[in-house]
Design a protein around this motif. Structure first.
Motif, PDB file in Angstrom:
ATOM      1  N   GLY A 117       0.783  -1.225   0.000  1.00 27.44           N
ATOM      2  CA  GLY A 117       0.000   0.000   0.000  1.00 27.44           C
ATOM      3  C   GLY A 117       0.818   1.278   0.000  1.00 27.44           C
ATOM      4  N   ASP A 118       2.148   1.164  -0.109  1.00 30.35           N
ATOM      5  CA  ASP A 118       3.015   2.342  -0.119  1.00 30.35           C
ATOM      6  C   ASP A 118       2.651   3.245  -1.297  1.00 30.35           C
ATOM      7  N   MET A 119       2.477   4.537  -1.012  1.00 29.82           N
ATOM      8  CA  MET A 119       2.138   5.509  -2.044  1.00 29.82           C
ATOM      9  C   MET A 119       3.271   6.513  -2.180  1.00 29.82           C
ATOM     10  N   LYS A 120       3.511   6.920  -3.445  1.00 28.66           N
ATOM     11  CA  LYS A 120       4.599   7.845  -3.721  1.00 28.66           C
ATOM     12  C   LYS A 120       4.284   8.603  -5.003  1.00 28.66           C
ATOM     13  N   ILE A 121       4.700   9.872  -5.046  1.00 22.83           N
ATOM     14  CA  ILE A 121       4.609  10.585  -6.318  1.00 22.83           C
ATOM     15  C   ILE A 121       5.588   9.908  -7.260  1.00 22.83           C
ATOM     16  N   PHE A 122       5.060   9.391  -8.360  1.00 29.74           N
ATOM     17  CA  PHE A 122       5.869   8.642  -9.320  1.00 29.74           C
ATOM     18  C   PHE A 122       6.401   9.544 -10.423  1.00 29.74           C
ATOM     19  N   SER A 123       5.539  10.428 -10.920  1.00 29.13           N
ATOM     20  CA  SER A 123       5.961  11.296 -12.013  1.00 29.13           C
ATOM     21  C   SER A 123       5.092  12.543 -12.034  1.00 29.13           C
ATOM     22  N   THR A 124       5.706  13.642 -12.423  1.00 31.75           N
ATOM     23  CA  THR A 124       4.987  14.892 -12.597  1.00 31.75           C
ATOM     24  C   THR A 124       5.613  15.627 -13.772  1.00 31.75           C
ATOM     25  N   GLY A 125       4.795  16.362 -14.487  1.00 31.18           N
ATOM     26  CA  GLY A 125       5.321  17.082 -15.638  1.00 31.18           C
ATOM     27  C   GLY A 125       4.218  17.683 -16.472  1.00 31.18           C
ATOM     28  N   GLN A 126       4.509  17.810 -17.768  1.00 30.80           N
ATOM     29  CA  GLN A 126       3.584  18.453 -18.698  1.00 30.80           C
ATOM     30  C   GLN A 126       3.421  17.582 -19.940  1.00 30.80           C
ATOM     31  N   CYS A 127       2.223  17.569 -20.485  1.00 30.40           N
ATOM     32  CA  CYS A 127       1.957  16.891 -21.749  1.00 30.40           C
ATOM     33  C   CYS A 127       1.891  17.912 -22.868  1.00 30.40           C
ATOM     34  N   HIS A 128       2.541  17.592 -23.958  1.00 27.25           N
ATOM     35  CA  HIS A 128       2.441  18.350 -25.197  1.00 27.25           C
ATOM     36  C   HIS A 128       1.711  17.432 -26.176  1.00 27.25           C
ATOM     37  N   ASP A 129       0.462  17.730 -26.434  1.00 24.75           N
ATOM     38  CA  ASP A 129      -0.355  16.865 -27.272  1.00 24.75           C
ATOM     39  C   ASP A 129      -0.689  17.540 -28.590  1.00 24.75           C
ATOM     40  N   GLU A 130      -0.830  16.711 -29.611  1.00 26.87           N
ATOM     41  CA  GLU A 130      -1.387  17.125 -30.886  1.00 26.87           C
ATOM     42  C   GLU A 130      -2.643  16.296 -31.071  1.00 26.87           C
ATOM     43  N   VAL A 131      -3.770  16.976 -31.280  1.00 24.33           N
ATOM     44  CA  VAL A 131      -5.067  16.309 -31.341  1.00 24.33           C
ATOM     45  C   VAL A 131      -5.745  16.647 -32.664  1.00 24.33           C
ATOM     46  N   LEU A 132      -6.241  15.622 -33.316  1.00 23.86           N
ATOM     47  CA  LEU A 132      -6.991  15.792 -34.550  1.00 23.86           C
ATOM     48  C   LEU A 132      -8.446  15.465 -34.262  1.00 23.86           C
ATOM     49  N   ILE A 133      -9.349  16.349 -34.695  1.00 29.18           N
ATOM     50  CA  ILE A 133     -10.778  16.087 -34.540  1.00 29.18           C
ATOM     51  C   ILE A 133     -11.203  15.245 -35.740  1.00 29.18           C
ATOM     52  N   THR A 134     -11.635  14.007 -35.483  1.00 28.90           N
ATOM     53  CA  THR A 134     -12.060  13.092 -36.549  1.00 28.90           C
ATOM     54  C   THR A 134     -13.573  12.928 -36.491  1.00 28.90           C
ATOM     55  N   SER A 135     -14.123  12.184 -37.440  1.00 32.18           N
ATOM     56  CA  SER A 135     -15.565  11.923 -37.437  1.00 32.18           C
ATOM     57  C   SER A 135     -15.970  11.091 -36.215  1.00 32.18           C
ATOM     58  N   GLU A 136     -15.012  10.373 -35.624  1.00 35.92           N
ATOM     59  CA  GLU A 136     -15.264   9.576 -34.413  1.00 35.92           C
ATOM     60  C   GLU A 136     -15.004  10.369 -33.140  1.00 35.92           C
ATOM     61  N   GLY A 137     -14.602  11.625 -33.280  1.00 35.83           N
ATOM     62  CA  GLY A 137     -14.249  12.453 -32.131  1.00 35.83           C
ATOM     63  C   GLY A 137     -12.756  12.725 -32.144  1.00 35.83           C
ATOM     64  N   PRO A 138     -12.241  13.365 -31.105  1.00 30.93           N
ATOM     65  CA  PRO A 138     -10.816  13.700 -31.079  1.00 30.93           C
ATOM     66  C   PRO A 138      -9.943  12.468 -30.884  1.00 30.93           C
ATOM     67  N   LYS A 139      -8.783  12.479 -31.519  1.00 27.88           N
ATOM     68  CA  LYS A 139      -7.784  11.420 -31.371  1.00 27.88           C
ATOM     69  C   LYS A 139      -6.417  12.082 -31.245  1.00 27.88           C
ATOM     70  N   PHE A 140      -5.546  11.439 -30.480  1.00 29.08           N
ATOM     71  CA  PHE A 140      -4.189  11.936 -30.355  1.00 29.08           C
ATOM     72  C   PHE A 140      -3.388  11.618 -31.610  1.00 29.08           C
ATOM     73  N   LYS A 141      -2.792  12.641 -32.175  1.00 27.12           N
ATOM     74  CA  LYS A 141      -1.798  12.445 -33.223  1.00 27.12           C
ATOM     75  C   LYS A 141      -0.449  12.217 -32.550  1.00 27.12           C
ATOM     76  N   GLN A 142      -0.280  12.900 -31.428  1.00 28.06           N
ATOM     77  CA  GLN A 142       0.945  12.731 -30.634  1.00 28.06           C
ATOM     78  C   GLN A 142       0.651  13.042 -29.177  1.00 28.06           C
ATOM     79  N   ARG A 143       1.221  12.212 -28.274  1.00 34.53           N
ATOM     80  CA  ARG A 143       1.232  12.479 -26.825  1.00 34.53           C
ATOM     81  C   ARG A 143       2.690  12.483 -26.417  1.00 34.53           C
ATOM     82  N   LEU A 144       3.132  13.598 -25.939  1.00 32.23           N
ATOM     83  CA  LEU A 144       4.507  13.724 -25.443  1.00 32.23           C
ATOM     84  C   LEU A 144       4.433  14.084 -23.970  1.00 32.23           C
ATOM     85  N   PHE A 145       4.791  13.124 -23.113  1.00 28.88           N
ATOM     86  CA  PHE A 145       4.865  13.358 -21.673  1.00 28.88           C
ATOM     87  C   PHE A 145       6.285  13.799 -21.347  1.00 28.88           C
TER      88      PHE A 145
END
Length: 160
Positions: A117-145
């Motif tokens: 049950g040990d808890m710890k901050i594992f990662s923190t940062g920022q996402c730089h995403d590129e999102v394309l709006i498709t007929s099915e809704g938005p999709k990631f073209k790129q996810r950069l963590f």
């Protein structure tokens, strides 16, 4: 935010939240469906990114490659059982180019070990995403963590 961005903001925000929720709820396979088939998922230190250094902890160059990594995580990798809890904030559409929305958000991932049950901050940062709006809704073209620390304390088995 331009009116066009305002139209898509909630859908883009929900896309980002669904990625986090799928991982937190151990539905990791679902994140590959949030990428375009040629979508890219990268996890890289902010240090390397700021210096234009290529080394990344994860760099999947398609949804299929991400699916393979997740399958390996499920059947081949040996690691101490744990799960994540994502906190996402500051979602913003910061630009658009050729119909692709540029999105920024902040993230914090808390890792909880299943055995003790040990808890710890594992990662923190920022996402730089590129999102394309498709007929099915938005999709990631790129996810950069981009994680803030210069290291990840242990193996990154589960995608963040």
């Amino acid at each position: 935010m331009t009116p066009h961005h305002d139209t898509h903001f909630r859908a883009v925000e929900n896309l980002i939240y669904e990625w986090a929720r799928a991982i937190d709820e151990d539905r990791v396979e679902a994140i590959a469906d949030l990428l375009l088939p040629e979508g890219r998922y990268t996890v890289k230190s902010r240090f390397n990114h700021d210096r234009d250094l290529p080394m990344a902890v994860i760099d999947s160059r398609s949804a299929a490659q991400l699916r393979d990594r997740i399958k390996s995580m499920r059947i081949a990798n040996i690691y101490e059982p744990h799960h994540y809890r994502h906190i996402v904030s500051g979602v913003q559409i910061v630009g658009e180019e050729n119909g692709v929305l540029h999105v920024r958000s902040n993230y914090l991932v808390v890792r909880t070990m299943a055995l003790d049950g040990d808890m710890k901050i594992f990662s923190t940062g920022q996402c730089h995403d590129e999102v394309l709006i498709t007929s099915e809704g938005p999709k990631f073209k790129q996810r950069l963590f981009l994680y803030d620390s210069r290291i990840i304390e242990t193996l990154l088995v589960i995608p963040i």
